[in-house]
Design an enzyme around this catalytic site. Structure first.
Site, PDB file in Angstrom:
ATOM      1  N   TYR A 454      -3.184   4.592   6.362  1.00 34.51           N
ATOM      2  CA  TYR A 454      -2.180   4.760   5.299  1.00 34.51           C
ATOM      3  C   TYR A 454      -2.769   4.607   3.894  1.00 34.51           C
ATOM      4  CZ  TYR A 454      -1.075  -0.415   5.588  1.00 34.51           C
ATOM      5  OH  TYR A 454      -1.082  -1.780   5.607  1.00 34.51           O
ATOM      6  N   GLU A 455      -1.938   4.929   2.913  1.00 38.31           N
ATOM      7  CA  GLU A 455      -2.360   4.915   1.496  1.00 38.31           C
ATOM      8  C   GLU A 455      -3.517   5.889   1.263  1.00 38.31           C
ATOM      9  OE1 GLU A 455      -0.362   3.465  -0.628  1.00 38.31           O
ATOM     10  OE2 GLU A 455      -1.608   4.442  -2.142  1.00 38.31           O
TER      11      GLU A 455
END
Lengths: 618, 274
Positions: A454-455
């Site tokens: 993620y990110e």
């Protein structure tokens, strides 16, 4: 549910290393008591870290396994978080550990960012899943603090920083993950100036919860008629509960949690599917007002640095907890006889830390954990210097900002990749026991996997590094970085005890330089297809060079300190450990950088050449 | 109510295995210091007695913390100012130049100067475990005392109803203020302390409160005074001399017995306990 989960803390942290980084390696003392950090002295920093450590061990740590086993659930359309999370949320915001580095203008204590990051390591290490909720609220609040209209700032920022209201970032859609530009969620302007939002978002961390009285979603959506792709995206503020201009809460906005994901790890963090405007009654406002329509991506980009640093620190925090637990176990668990008596079945059984391969794993973990922590501090110390010099010495501020930008993808990707690998090595150190729920490392390993995804996946980080950051400011940031490394090599390559290892760093630096030139050549000569095939490798090489550099810098400091430290003092062992882990890293990892440069120079295109069908004929 | 809390720093009990002895003296280099846990309970009790537990920002009275030690022991005092104490005093001494009696006599002089309504102390320090200072201080002051308090109920801040923990139960004593009270572990249970300022229904979180960040930052601005030991007592010679320290012997490995008969025989002939 069967019997309730026993809430016990397994988290431990190495505060001695944190203080070494803050005060001995990066000399935070030179920035304290002055300018933006006037209220902060060394004693405040030490007391905060120490008291924060007590807080996370007593409040957040015991809930780590509770959240893992209980998970979250939906009842009557609302997310119910695991037992104890709400109480911990209230205690956390009363204690103030989430508002440390926030400006006093928004109710914070204005601490250096590097100190906040050490607290982040503690909070995330004690309970990574719990820390998602305040982390998301913090990130969303920062966006509004940066880009909101004065009215938006007044309503949201302090409430969200202070934990009264939560927050989320709603980017991903079922068909738009890494390809965020294909987002379909729509926004239609109403006659009263508000916008009606309609669409579905997935993988929304903390998308709903019972911790705060309201949840404020930041939603990427496309205003009707806006251009396709990322250029037509606008960031909207969409509160779960509507409110008046004083923040008094009113009726429910049309935002529904339609499902929770069942995940491998961070089970205490609610990962939600959110539906906006199913009943055509979901109201939102552009962050910064109508003037900022179609500015969603630039707004997101400004905030990405902080979010990506946090994810790298998540990797660090869980890895550090896994390492320290494995170390404790290795000192206690007896198995096998010492090498010198291996044939004698009656020889006394020894703690497994006496076995060579266990020592190798421990030292490998130690070097990685402490090296990544040094990277986190290097980066955030640059950030603190940006804050410190801005307006008084703009050239210095610009240099430091350049280094922040350059190091962020390294922090995010290397911190999360290696963080996961350290957790895996920690399980291996335990042996079978590490694979069971009797010990915390299997949870750490499951929790840590998401950090590389993620990110912005770690490949996206590597493309950010080679595609944007290397050439940023005409390449000046990368050149300044190489200059800093070479300065260290030049100053220490004749070091009495570490000279040979510093020379290895020099060799690795040359190899990295060569690979950077090759990447540039690919861009210029139209051989662009080689770039994504080599970007991850380049990011890893640059990360290893950076970590090797910082560990050797620590070793040089430690060698000097050892000359004057009392041999009875525990610092003697601490500094010896610093020297040993730097030597280990320099001998076992740094030589790989030149080797990887050779691989990169081979220009291997086989992943591109193989046909889809040839991968497997099943 | 004004409350004086004497406080001692002790070597972190979690790192106790690092304690070393050299030439009959404890090696204190590199030890990590922590406030004595019972003294922390005393500070927590003092805070609870001087506040409305539902709105803890303002203090109804004053809490003054005192320690005896070198300059770096001020860290321990600052930590207590961070949890809510108003003022701190450090009596400048080395760690090994005093005993409980010196401390009690110096505290007497300090009490006469500060005129608190109550002296609250831990029942003992977890390093030397002497457990004498509170009792000696009460004697020197001629004040009533109640030791090992597991509960305290303030009666209009004029008297305290103290539940003392004794073998087999609790004895309730009423002491008129001013008085000296020493506290035990259970004093930090959620409902152990009842003050006139806090609603009777209020329950505190178990244990000692956390120092909030803003309070840590504010602690720097709170007054911390230094006093010379000689200004408090003319006779600063300790009565207790520590001649030597040694670590407890390592535990020997046990033996396995064949059967009950052998066990009984050995208990009779070797251990001589049956």
């Amino acid at each position: 549910m069967t019997k309730p989960v026993q809430a016990i803390n397994r988290y431990k942290a190495d505060l001695r290393d944190m203080f070494f980084l803050l005060f001995e390696q990066f000399k935070l003392g030179e920035l304290l008591g002055k300018g933006p950090f006037e209220a902060w002295g060394e004693e405040e920093v030490r007391t905060s870290v120490t008291e924060g450590y007590r807080f996370v061990r007593e409040v957040l740590g015991p809930l780590n396994v509770v959240g893992d086993i209980e998970g979250c659930k939906i009842e009557n359309g609302r997310v119910i978080t695991p037992t104890g999370f709400k109480d911990a949320w209230e205690k956390l915001f009363a204690a103030g550990w989430k508002t440390m580095s926030i400006s006093p203008e928004f109710g914070g204590a204005g601490s250096p960012f590097s100190v906040q990051i050490m607290l982040e390591e503690l909070m995330s290490g004690a309970n990574a899943a719990f820390n998602m909720y305040p982390g998301l609220a913090y990130g969303a609040a920062e966006v509004v603090a940066h880009f909101g209209t004065p009215e938006q700032k007044k309503i949201y920022v302090e409430r969200m920083f202070g934990g009264k209201w939560g927050g989320t970032m709603c980017l991903t859609e079922p068909h738009a993950g890494s390809d965020v530009g294909s987002a379909k969620t729509s926004a239609r302007k109403n006659v009263d100036g508000s916008y009606s939002i309609k669409g579905t978002k997935i993988y929304i961390s903390g998308g709903d919860h019972d911790l705060a009285e309201n949840v404020v979603h930041l939603v990427l959506a496309r205003v009707d008629g806006a251009p396709a792709g990322t250029k037509g995206l606008t960031l909207f503020i969409v509160p779960r509960l509507r409110h008046d201009e004083n923040g008094v809460l009113g009726k429910v906005n049309d935002v529904a949690v339609t499902a929770l994901e069942h995940k491998m790890g961070i089970n205490g963090s609610a990962t939600c599917v959110l539906t906006f405007g199913d009943n055509d009654d979901c109201i939102g406002y552009p962050v910064g007002g109508d003037a900022k329509v179609n500015q969603g991506m630039p707004q997101m980009f400004v905030m990405m640095n902080a979010a990506r640093i946090s994810v790298g620190v998540q990797g660090l925090s869980v890895a550090s907890a896994a390492y320290l637990n494995a170390l404790e176990y290795a000192k206690e668990r007896k198995q096998g006889a010492s090498m010198t008596h291996w044939k004698d079945p009656t020889a006394p059984r020894v703690p497994i830390i006496e076995h060579a391969d266990v020592r190798r794993m421990l030292l490998d973990m130690k070097g990685k954990v402490e090296g990544i922590r040094a990277l986190a501090l290097k980066l955030t110390h640059h950030q603190d210097q940006v804050t410190f010099y801005k307006g008084t010495d703009d050239a210095k501020a610009a240099y430091n900002q350049g280094q922040v930008d350059l190091l962020v993808p390294l922090m995010k990707a290397y911190g999360s990749d290696q963080g996961f690998r350290v957790c895996e090595t920690a399980i291996q150190t335990y042996g079978g026991a590490g694979y069971t729920r009797d010990y915390p490392v299997e949870q750490y390993c499951r929790d840590a996997k998401i950090f590389s995804i993620y990110e912005g996946t770690n490949h996206i980080q590597s493309m950010d590094l080679v595609g944007r950051k290397l050439g940023q400011a005409g390449g000046a940031n990368f050149q300044a970085y190489m200059g800093d490394v070479q300065k260290f090599v030049a100053a220490n390559s004749e070091h009495a005890t570490l000279g040979a290892e510093v020379k290895r760093l020099g060799t690795a630096a040359e190899a990295l330089s060569g690979s950077a030139m090759r990447l540039l050549m690919w861009f210029q000569s139209g051989n662009v297809s080689m770039v994504p095939l080599s970007a991850n490798r380049f990011l890893e090489m640059m990360s290893e060079l950076t970590v090797g550099w910082l560990l050797l810098e620590q070793a040089v400091i430690a060698e000097t300190a050892l000359k004057s430290v009392d041999p009875q003092h525990p610092d003697t062992a601490f500094y010896q450990g610093k020297v040993q882990s730097a030597i280990f890293f320099a001998r076992n990892t740094l030589p790989g950088v030149a080797f990887k440069a050779e691989l990169l120079a081979m220009e291997d295109k086989s992943p591109a050449d193989i046909s889809d069908a040839a991968f497997a004929t099943v | 109510m004004k409350i004086l809390v004497p406080l001692k720093r002790v070597a972190d009990p979690d790192n106790a295995n690092k304690v070393k002895v050299n030439a009959g003296k404890l090696v204190t280099t590199g030890l990590e210091w922590k406030p004595n846990p019972f003294d922390e309970y005393a500070v927590e009790t003092a805070l609870r007695l001087t506040e409305n537990g539902t709105a803890t920002k303002t203090r109804q009275g004053e809490v003054v913390v005192v320690t005896f030690g070198p300059k770096d022991s001020e860290t321990t005092l600052r930590a207590m100012l961070g949890t809510g104490a108003d003022r701190a005093i450090r009596v400048d001494t080395g760690d090994d130049q005093i005993d409980g009696d010196v401390v009690a006599r110096a505290l007497k002089a300090l009490v006469e100067k500060e005129k608190p309504d109550l002296v609250l102390c831990g029942k003992q320090a977890v390093d030397g475990d002497s457990g004498q200072v509170g009792q000696q201080l009460a004697e020197y002051l001629g004040w009533p005392q109640a030791t090992f308090a597991g509960s305290i109920e303030s009666e209009g801040d004029k008297a305290l109803l103290v539940g003392r923990e004794v073998d087999g139960g609790t004895i309730k004593l009423r002491v008129e203020l001013p008085a000296v009270v020493s506290v035990d572990l259970r004093i930090v249970a959620p409902k152990s302390v009842k003050s006139v300022h806090t609603p009777a229904t209020h329950a505190y979180p178990e244990g000692v409160r956390f120092a909030a960040l803003m309070a840590i930052m504010a602690a720097k601005k709170k007054p911390l005074a230094e006093v010379k030991l000689a200004d408090l007592t003319s006779d600063a010679a300790p009565k207790i001399q520590y001649l030597d320290y040694e670590l407890p012997p390592a535990r020997k490995a046990g033996v396995k017995v064949k059967d009950v008969t052998e066990l009984v025989t050995r208990l009779k002939t070797e251990a001589k306990v049956v």
